[in-house]
Design an enzyme around this catalytic site. Structure first.
Site, mmCIF file in Angstrom:
data_model
loop_
_atom_site.group_PDB
_atom_site.id
_atom_site.type_symbol
_atom_site.label_atom_id
_atom_site.label_comp_id
_atom_site.label_asym_id
_atom_site.label_seq_id
_atom_site.Cartn_x
_atom_site.Cartn_y
_atom_site.Cartn_z
ATOM 1 N N SER A 24 0.810 -1.228 0.000
ATOM 2 C CA SER A 24 0.000 0.000 0.000
ATOM 3 C C SER A 24 0.845 1.281 0.000
ATOM 4 C CB SER A 24 -0.982 -0.003 1.176
ATOM 5 O OG SER A 24 -1.944 -0.993 0.950
ATOM 6 N N THR A 69 -6.293 -3.651 7.518
ATOM 7 C CA THR A 69 -6.095 -4.973 6.928
ATOM 8 C C THR A 69 -6.166 -6.028 8.020
ATOM 9 O OG1 THR A 69 -4.729 -6.255 5.404
ATOM 10 C CG2 THR A 69 -3.533 -4.871 6.953
ATOM 11 N N LYS A 73 -10.274 -5.835 9.784
ATOM 12 C CA LYS A 73 -11.302 -5.346 8.857
ATOM 13 C C LYS A 73 -12.709 -5.302 9.466
ATOM 14 C CE LYS A 73 -8.858 -6.315 4.590
ATOM 15 N NZ LYS A 73 -8.836 -6.872 3.260
ATOM 16 N N ASN A 94 -12.162 -1.738 4.784
ATOM 17 C CA ASN A 94 -10.707 -1.653 4.606
ATOM 18 C C ASN A 94 -10.233 -0.218 4.432
ATOM 19 O OD1 ASN A 94 -11.562 -1.191 1.920
ATOM 20 N ND2 ASN A 94 -9.561 -1.840 1.192
ATOM 21 N N GLY A 135 -13.817 -18.005 3.054
ATOM 22 C CA GLY A 135 -13.190 -17.187 4.093
ATOM 23 C C GLY A 135 -13.653 -15.744 3.972
ATOM 24 N N ALA A 137 -12.407 -13.173 2.334
ATOM 25 C CA ALA A 137 -12.406 -12.613 0.975
ATOM 26 C C ALA A 137 -13.585 -13.168 0.175
ATOM 27 C CB ALA A 137 -11.086 -12.925 0.281
ATOM 28 N N LEU A 235 -7.763 -14.401 -6.758
ATOM 29 C CA LEU A 235 -7.481 -13.226 -5.918
ATOM 30 C C LEU A 235 -6.001 -13.141 -5.562
ATOM 31 C CD1 LEU A 235 -10.428 -12.910 -3.354
ATOM 32 C CD2 LEU A 235 -10.332 -12.285 -5.759
HETATM 33 P P1 NAP Z 1 -9.210 -16.941 4.892
HETATM 34 O O1 NAP Z 1 -10.319 -16.202 5.548
HETATM 35 O O2 NAP Z 1 -8.115 -17.529 5.713
HETATM 36 O O3 NAP Z 1 -9.900 -18.142 4.013
HETATM 37 C C1 NAP Z 1 -9.102 -19.110 3.398
HETATM 38 C C2 NAP Z 1 -9.967 -19.992 2.509
HETATM 39 O O4 NAP Z 1 -9.093 -20.921 1.833
HETATM 40 C C3 NAP Z 1 -11.005 -20.835 3.248
HETATM 41 O O5 NAP Z 1 -12.143 -20.990 2.446
HETATM 42 C C4 NAP Z 1 -10.277 -22.183 3.402
HETATM 43 O O6 NAP Z 1 -11.150 -23.300 3.502
HETATM 44 C C5 NAP Z 1 -9.550 -22.255 2.077
HETATM 45 N N1 NAP Z 1 -8.422 -23.171 2.180
HETATM 46 C C6 NAP Z 1 -7.253 -22.951 2.825
HETATM 47 N N2 NAP Z 1 -6.443 -24.034 2.688
HETATM 48 C C7 NAP Z 1 -7.138 -24.947 1.946
HETATM 49 C C8 NAP Z 1 -6.843 -26.239 1.447
HETATM 50 N N3 NAP Z 1 -5.673 -26.818 1.687
HETATM 51 N N4 NAP Z 1 -7.778 -26.872 0.700
HETATM 52 C C9 NAP Z 1 -8.962 -26.282 0.428
HETATM 53 N N5 NAP Z 1 -9.301 -25.051 0.858
HETATM 54 C C10 NAP Z 1 -8.410 -24.393 1.614
HETATM 55 O O7 NAP Z 1 -8.461 -16.041 3.820
HETATM 56 P P2 NAP Z 1 -9.049 -14.766 3.037
HETATM 57 O O8 NAP Z 1 -8.784 -13.537 3.813
HETATM 58 O O9 NAP Z 1 -10.438 -15.079 2.621
HETATM 59 O O10 NAP Z 1 -8.080 -14.678 1.755
HETATM 60 C C11 NAP Z 1 -8.133 -15.665 0.712
HETATM 61 C C12 NAP Z 1 -7.141 -15.301 -0.389
HETATM 62 O O11 NAP Z 1 -7.496 -14.084 -1.019
HETATM 63 C C13 NAP Z 1 -5.717 -15.113 0.117
HETATM 64 O O12 NAP Z 1 -4.835 -15.795 -0.734
HETATM 65 C C14 NAP Z 1 -5.478 -13.613 0.022
HETATM 66 O O13 NAP Z 1 -4.123 -13.331 -0.267
HETATM 67 C C15 NAP Z 1 -6.364 -13.255 -1.174
HETATM 68 N N6 NAP Z 1 -6.786 -11.828 -1.131
HETATM 69 C C16 NAP Z 1 -6.355 -11.015 -2.148
HETATM 70 C C17 NAP Z 1 -6.719 -9.674 -2.163
HETATM 71 C C18 NAP Z 1 -6.236 -8.767 -3.289
HETATM 72 O O14 NAP Z 1 -6.247 -7.524 -3.135
HETATM 73 N N7 NAP Z 1 -5.906 -9.301 -4.427
HETATM 74 C C19 NAP Z 1 -7.527 -9.136 -1.121
HETATM 75 C C20 NAP Z 1 -7.971 -10.014 -0.112
HETATM 76 C C21 NAP Z 1 -7.579 -11.353 -0.123
HETATM 77 P P3 NAP Z 1 -11.756 -23.758 4.932
HETATM 78 O O15 NAP Z 1 -12.891 -22.817 5.195
HETATM 79 O O16 NAP Z 1 -12.187 -25.141 4.698
HETATM 80 O O17 NAP Z 1 -10.635 -23.634 5.939
#
Ligand code: NAP
Length: 296
Positions: A24, A69, A73, A94, A135, A137, A235
Site C-alpha cells: 500500500s 487490513t 477489517k 478496509n 473465508g 475474501a 485473488l
Molecule cells: P481466509 O479467511 O483464511 O480463508 C481461506 C480460505 O481458503 C477458506 O475458504 C479455506 O477453507 C480455504 N483453504 C485454505 N487451505 C485450503 C486447502 N488446503 N484446501 C482447500 N481449501 C483451503 O483467507 P481470506 O482472507 O479469505 O483470503 C483468501 C485469499 O485471497 C488469500 O490468498 C489472500 O491473499 C487473497 N486476497 C487477495 C486480495 C487482493 O487484493 N488481491 C484481497 C484479499 C484477499 P476452509 O474454510 O475449509 O478452511
C-alpha cells in the site's frame, strides 16, 4: 522526485498486524507524487487489543484516512462514525475516510475487484459464478457478485458449513432488498464440483491455496472442471500466474490474477481521501510498479 514533507503534509496509513510486506505505501506514495498531492502514507503495526485506541488516536492526530487490513477489517467497525452500505453488508471495512466527528468506513476491496473486472471486460451481470473458498475474501466476493447482478452463484468450500452460512446470509439479504425473488446462491462441498451442471462459469478463486511459496498447489486439480471455466479470476497475485490460472488457460479459458484488485482498492481509497479522480493512465503507471514489486 517527491516534494519535501512540510507543515501542510497530510498523513494516511495502514492499520494491520503484520504490516511489513504491504504494498500500500508503494500505491499511495506513487499516486501522491503523480498527482502532486502533499500526502504521505505509512504502515502502522497495531497490537490486536489496541485497535480502538489506534482508530481514536488516528483521528485525534488529524490523520486524513486509514486502511485496515488483517486482522482488523471487522474490528474497526464499532469505532467508526458511519459505515457505507456495501461495507456494512459485508461486515468488513478496509478504508477509513475522515469526516466531521469521526471516520466513515468503506470496503474498497470489493469496489476494487469490480473495477479490476471491468478493466478486463468481465461482465458479472447475468453471469453464472462459482466462488472457491468461504473465508473473509470469499464472503465479500459473494456480496459483490450478488450486488452487481449475478444470475446464479455457487460457493464451494472444503468446510461446507462456512459456505452454507454465506449462501444463507446472501440469499436472505438479497430477498430483503427485493433484488432476488428466490434463492440464487447455493453452497456445495469442494469435492462436489463434479456435480456442477454443464455450463460455462466465471470462477473466482478465493482460497489461499496456491499462494507463494506453495506455487504448485491448487484447490481443484481435475482438468475436467476447467473445461467449464470461461473466465478464471484468482485473488492471489503472488505468483503472478498461479496453478489455477495455468489450468484455466490450458483448458481454453481466460485467466487473471488479483494484482489489479489490489491496485484498484488502493486507487479508490486514494480518490476517497483526496477527492480526486485517478486516470487509467496513472493507475497503469502504479500497476507497472506493483508488477515489479511482486515479481518472484
Ligand atoms: P481466509 O479467511 O483464511 O480463508 C481461506 C480460505 O481458503 C477458506 O475458504 C479455506 O477453507 C480455504 N483453504 C485454505 N487451505 C485450503 C486447502 N488446503 N484446501 C482447500 N481449501 C483451503 O483467507 P481470506 O482472507 O479469505 O483470503 C483468501 C485469499 O485471497 C488469500 O490468498 C489472500 O491473499 C487473497 N486476497 C487477495 C486480495 C487482493 O487484493 N488481491 C484481497 C484479499 C484477499 P476452509 O474454510 O475449509 O478452511
Amino acid at each position: 522526485m517527491r516534494k519535501e514533507l512540510n507543515g501542510k503534509t497530510r498523513t494516511c496509513g495502514l492499520l494491520g498486524n503484520p504490516v511489513e510486506h504491504t504494498l500500500s505505501p508503494l500505491i499511495h506514495n506513487s499516486l501522491a507524487e503523480m498527482k502532486d498531492i502533499n500526502m504521505v502514507y505509512v504502515p502502522f503495526l497495531v497490537d490486536i487489543p489496541e485497535i480502538a485506541t489506534a482508530v481514536k488516536g488516528a483521528y485525534a492526530l488529524n490523520l486524513l484516512g486509514m486502511n485496515a487490513t488483517v486482522p482488523f477489517k471487522s474490528d474497526v467497525i464499532p469505532y467508526l462514525m458511519e459505515v457505507d452500505e456495501l461495507a456494512s453488508d459485508i461486515g468488513a471495512v478496509n478504508t477509513l475516510v475522515r469526516t466531521d466527528g469521526g471516520y466513515k468506513g468503506y470496503n474498497t476491496d470489493m469496489s476494487g475487484l469490480y473495477r479490476a473486472m471491468q478493466s478486463e471486460n468481465i461482465i458479472l451481470e447475468q453471469a453464472d459464478i462459482i466462488i472457491l473458498g468461504a473465508g473473509g475474501a470469499a464472503r465479500a466476493v459473494a456480496y459483490m457478485c450478488a450486488n452487481y447482478g449475478a444470475e446464479h452463484i455457487t460457493i464451494l468450500n472444503r468446510t461446507l458449513p462456512k459456505a452454507q452460512a454465506i449462501a444463507t446470509e446472501i440469499n436472505e439479504s438479497m430477498k430483503k432488498k427485493g433484488r432476488w425473488v428466490e434463492d440464487c446462491m447455493e453452497a456445495m462441498p469442494l469435492h462436489a464440483y463434479t456435480e456442477l451442471p454443464d455450463r460455462r462459469y466465471i470462477v473466482i478463486q478465493s482460497t489461499s491455496v496456491g499462494l507463494h511459496p506453495h506455487i504448485d498447489d491448487v484447490v481443484i486439480e481435475d482438468k475436467k472442471f476447467y473445461e467449464k471455466v470461461s473466465i478464471g479470476f484468482d485473488l492471489i497475485y503472488k505468483p503472478a500466474e498461479t496453478k489455477f490460472m495455468k489450468l484455466v488457460k490450458e483448458a481454453g479459458g481466460e485467466a487473471y490474477n488479483g494484482l489489479k484488485m489490489l491496485l484498484y482498492q488502493g486507487v479508490i481509497a486514494f480518490e476517497l481521501w483526496n477527492d480526486v479522480k485517478v486516470t487509467e493512465e496513472e493507475a497503469m503507471m502504479v500497476y507497472a510498479k506493483l508488477e515489479e514489486a511482486v515479481r518472484v
